[in-house]
Design a protein around this motif. Structure first.
Motif, mmCIF file in Angstrom:
data_model
loop_
_atom_site.group_PDB
_atom_site.id
_atom_site.type_symbol
_atom_site.label_atom_id
_atom_site.label_comp_id
_atom_site.label_asym_id
_atom_site.label_seq_id
_atom_site.Cartn_x
_atom_site.Cartn_y
_atom_site.Cartn_z
ATOM 1 N N PHE A 128 8.453 63.414 44.365
ATOM 2 C CA PHE A 128 8.998 64.753 44.138
ATOM 3 C C PHE A 128 7.902 65.808 44.220
ATOM 4 O O PHE A 128 8.072 66.866 44.838
ATOM 5 C CB PHE A 128 9.674 64.819 42.764
ATOM 6 C CG PHE A 128 10.081 66.207 42.353
ATOM 7 C CD1 PHE A 128 11.252 66.768 42.834
ATOM 8 C CD2 PHE A 128 9.285 66.952 41.491
ATOM 9 C CE1 PHE A 128 11.626 68.060 42.473
ATOM 10 C CE2 PHE A 128 9.647 68.238 41.119
ATOM 11 C CZ PHE A 128 10.823 68.795 41.603
ATOM 12 N N ALA A 129 6.741 65.518 43.608
ATOM 13 C CA ALA A 129 5.659 66.492 43.531
ATOM 14 C C ALA A 129 5.083 66.848 44.891
ATOM 15 O O ALA A 129 4.605 67.966 45.092
ATOM 16 C CB ALA A 129 4.546 65.965 42.628
ATOM 17 N N GLU A 130 5.117 65.901 45.839
ATOM 18 C CA GLU A 130 4.543 66.163 47.161
ATOM 19 C C GLU A 130 5.184 67.373 47.826
ATOM 20 O O GLU A 130 4.548 68.069 48.613
ATOM 21 C CB GLU A 130 4.691 64.937 48.061
ATOM 22 C CG GLU A 130 3.631 63.888 47.835
ATOM 23 C CD GLU A 130 3.559 62.912 48.986
ATOM 24 O OE1 GLU A 130 2.495 62.833 49.623
ATOM 25 O OE2 GLU A 130 4.557 62.225 49.248
ATOM 26 N N THR A 131 6.458 67.629 47.537
ATOM 27 C CA THR A 131 7.125 68.783 48.150
ATOM 28 C C THR A 131 7.701 69.726 47.105
ATOM 29 O O THR A 131 7.761 70.931 47.323
ATOM 30 C CB THR A 131 8.271 68.320 49.075
ATOM 31 O OG1 THR A 131 9.097 67.387 48.355
ATOM 32 C CG2 THR A 131 7.723 67.647 50.302
ATOM 33 N N GLY A 132 8.122 69.196 45.955
ATOM 34 C CA GLY A 132 8.746 70.035 44.943
ATOM 35 C C GLY A 132 7.764 70.843 44.126
ATOM 36 O O GLY A 132 8.085 71.934 43.651
ATOM 37 N N ILE B 30 14.422 63.876 48.344
ATOM 38 C CA ILE B 30 15.403 64.873 48.789
ATOM 39 C C ILE B 30 15.402 66.073 47.850
ATOM 40 O O ILE B 30 15.412 67.235 48.297
ATOM 41 C CB ILE B 30 16.810 64.240 48.868
ATOM 42 C CG1 ILE B 30 16.857 63.230 50.018
ATOM 43 C CG2 ILE B 30 17.888 65.311 49.050
ATOM 44 C CD1 ILE B 30 18.080 62.344 50.016
ATOM 45 N N ILE B 31 15.376 65.809 46.543
ATOM 46 C CA ILE B 31 15.341 66.898 45.562
ATOM 47 C C ILE B 31 14.050 67.699 45.701
ATOM 48 O O ILE B 31 14.047 68.936 45.634
ATOM 49 C CB ILE B 31 15.469 66.347 44.124
ATOM 50 C CG1 ILE B 31 16.829 65.680 43.925
ATOM 51 C CG2 ILE B 31 15.279 67.463 43.094
ATOM 52 C CD1 ILE B 31 18.014 66.607 44.117
ATOM 53 N N GLY B 32 12.928 67.001 45.913
ATOM 54 C CA GLY B 32 11.653 67.691 46.079
ATOM 55 C C GLY B 32 11.658 68.619 47.276
ATOM 56 O O GLY B 32 11.219 69.775 47.187
ATOM 57 N N ASN B 33 12.155 68.148 48.413
ATOM 58 C CA ASN B 33 12.239 68.985 49.612
ATOM 59 C C ASN B 33 13.162 70.184 49.396
ATOM 60 O O ASN B 33 12.898 71.285 49.886
ATOM 61 C CB ASN B 33 12.756 68.147 50.789
ATOM 62 C CG ASN B 33 11.657 67.804 51.771
ATOM 63 O OD1 ASN B 33 10.476 67.918 51.458
ATOM 64 N ND2 ASN B 33 12.028 67.378 52.964
ATOM 65 N N THR B 34 14.254 69.958 48.675
ATOM 66 C CA THR B 34 15.205 71.038 48.410
ATOM 67 C C THR B 34 14.566 72.131 47.565
ATOM 68 O O THR B 34 14.758 73.333 47.825
ATOM 69 C CB THR B 34 16.463 70.482 47.695
ATOM 70 O OG1 THR B 34 17.043 69.458 48.497
ATOM 71 C CG2 THR B 34 17.487 71.584 47.466
ATOM 72 N N VAL B 35 13.790 71.730 46.555
ATOM 73 C CA VAL B 35 13.079 72.710 45.732
ATOM 74 C C VAL B 35 12.090 73.498 46.592
ATOM 75 O O VAL B 35 11.973 74.722 46.469
ATOM 76 C CB VAL B 35 12.349 72.003 44.565
ATOM 77 C CG1 VAL B 35 11.426 72.975 43.828
ATOM 78 C CG2 VAL B 35 13.356 71.400 43.594
ATOM 79 N N GLY B 36 11.371 72.784 47.497
ATOM 80 C CA GLY B 36 10.435 73.468 48.390
ATOM 81 C C GLY B 36 11.136 74.458 49.304
ATOM 82 O O GLY B 36 10.633 75.561 49.549
ATOM 83 N N TYR B 37 12.312 74.077 49.802
ATOM 84 C CA TYR B 37 13.094 74.954 50.690
ATOM 85 C C TYR B 37 13.505 76.234 49.964
ATOM 86 O O TYR B 37 13.319 77.340 50.499
ATOM 87 C CB TYR B 37 14.327 74.188 51.175
ATOM 88 C CG TYR B 37 15.325 75.035 51.936
ATOM 89 C CD1 TYR B 37 15.100 75.365 53.264
ATOM 90 C CD2 TYR B 37 16.488 75.491 51.309
ATOM 91 C CE1 TYR B 37 16.024 76.131 53.962
ATOM 92 C CE2 TYR B 37 17.411 76.257 51.999
ATOM 93 C CZ TYR B 37 17.179 76.578 53.325
ATOM 94 O OH TYR B 37 18.094 77.346 54.010
#
Length: 320
Positions: free
Chosen positions: A121-125, A180-187
């Motif tokens: 999660f942290a990698e993108t979120g 998926i949640i991490g990428n969504t937070v990044g988006y």
């Protein structure tokens, strides 16, 4: 009387020689890496030994006598050979070192599945995970899939009989969900305040040139960049932010996000799990004994495209 005394001495010496013989032992740390050089202490005597890359070494031991092993940056441990389990393995606790943060086994030992989910999660979120060993961590998680799910069930007080595929699919599902949640937070972060990030100053957690590379990567590959970025360290941290900055359609982003994350997690987890089984069946050795070499190979393969891009990009700038 004298003969009886000599006979007793002879028996005592012989029994000592029989009890103390060369015994094959494995000396590793909690990350399952060889301790290397260590000191064996038996009573008032001490002697240095060096274990091989897998941690194995031949030691002159009395099977029932308690001895000590000490090594640099490791805690001392006392044991007797007779009381060891059937693997005849001695595990020393290694002191923390900042280099341990690049070792996937550090996270598996310290936090198990929970820390893996947080890292993915942290990698993108959280945009702070570009230095974390994402690919190699998932590969090693595939090797230890059963252990990780066992610990998960124990944390909830459950003791269910499960199969290999159940453990694998559950592991893939949980890690994919975290990604998926991490990428969504990044988006969403990119949609809200992403444009201002190009004016941020560099710090430990944020590097502007990483953001620029991700932007260039997105311009070149479009929506497919969300899928490709999952397999590229650093780029996967900033790709969803770029998608948010350029206003990528929500449904389109969700599709590529789910597709890319599942493809990444399945390929890494399955590669680790089934390669371990195949190598053990075909060649008779355990990949767990060669994790350091495997991690180096994975890091080189996954970071090579990024390094090539950095080098070629600098050459183009210098020529311009």
């Amino acid at each position: 009387m004298k003969k009886l005394f000599l006979l007793m001495v002879f028996v005592f010496v012989c029994s000592g020689l029989i009890a103390q013989k060369e015994i094959r032992l494995r000396v590793i740390n909690q990350y399952e890496s060889s301790v290397g050089q260590f000191t064996l202490i038996q009573g008032a005597n001490s002697k240095e030994f060096v274990a091989d890359k897998e941690g194995f070494v031949l030691l002159p031991l009395d099977s029932v006598q308690e001895v000590k092993i000490t090594a640099p940056v490791h805690d001392t441990i006392s044991f007797s050979y007779a009381k060891l389990d059937r693997t005849k393995t001695v595990v020393l606790t290694k002191s923390f070192d900042w280099k341990d943060l690049l070792n996937p086994m550090f996270y598996i030992v310290m936090g198990g599945l929970w820390i893996i989910l947080l890292i993915v999660f942290a990698e993108t979120g959280l945009f702070a995970g570009f230095f974390l060993p994402g690919d190699s961590l998932l590969f090693v998680a595939g090797i230890y899939s059963t252990n990780l799910i066992n610990e998960l069930f124990k944390s909830f007080g459950l003791d269910w009989q499960r199969g290999e595929w159940f453990d694998l699919l559950l592991l893939v599902t949980l890690i994919s969900f975290a990604g998926i949640i991490g990428n969504t937070v990044g988006y969403w972060f990119g949609r809200k305040i992403g444009p201002t990030m190009f004016r941020w100053k560099d710090n430990f957690f944020f590097k502007k040139h990483y953001l620029e590379q991700a932007h260039e990567f997105y311009d070149k590959h479009g929506g497919g960049a969300i899928v490709f970025a999952r397999f590229l360290p650093i780029v996967r941290t900033f790709a969803p932010i770029i998608a948010g900055i350029v206003g990528m359609d929500k449904k389109k982003f969700a599709f590529y996000n789910i597709l890319g994350c599942i493809a990444w997690v399945v390929s890494m987890i399955f590669a680790g799990h089934f390669l371990q089984k195949w190598v053990q069946a075909q060649f008779g050795f355990d990949l767990k004994d060669h994790l350091e070499a495997i991690i180096i190979v994975i890091v080189l393969v996954t970071t090579a495209p990024v390094l090539i891009k950095l080098i070629t990009g600098r050459k183009k700038k210098s020529e311009t």
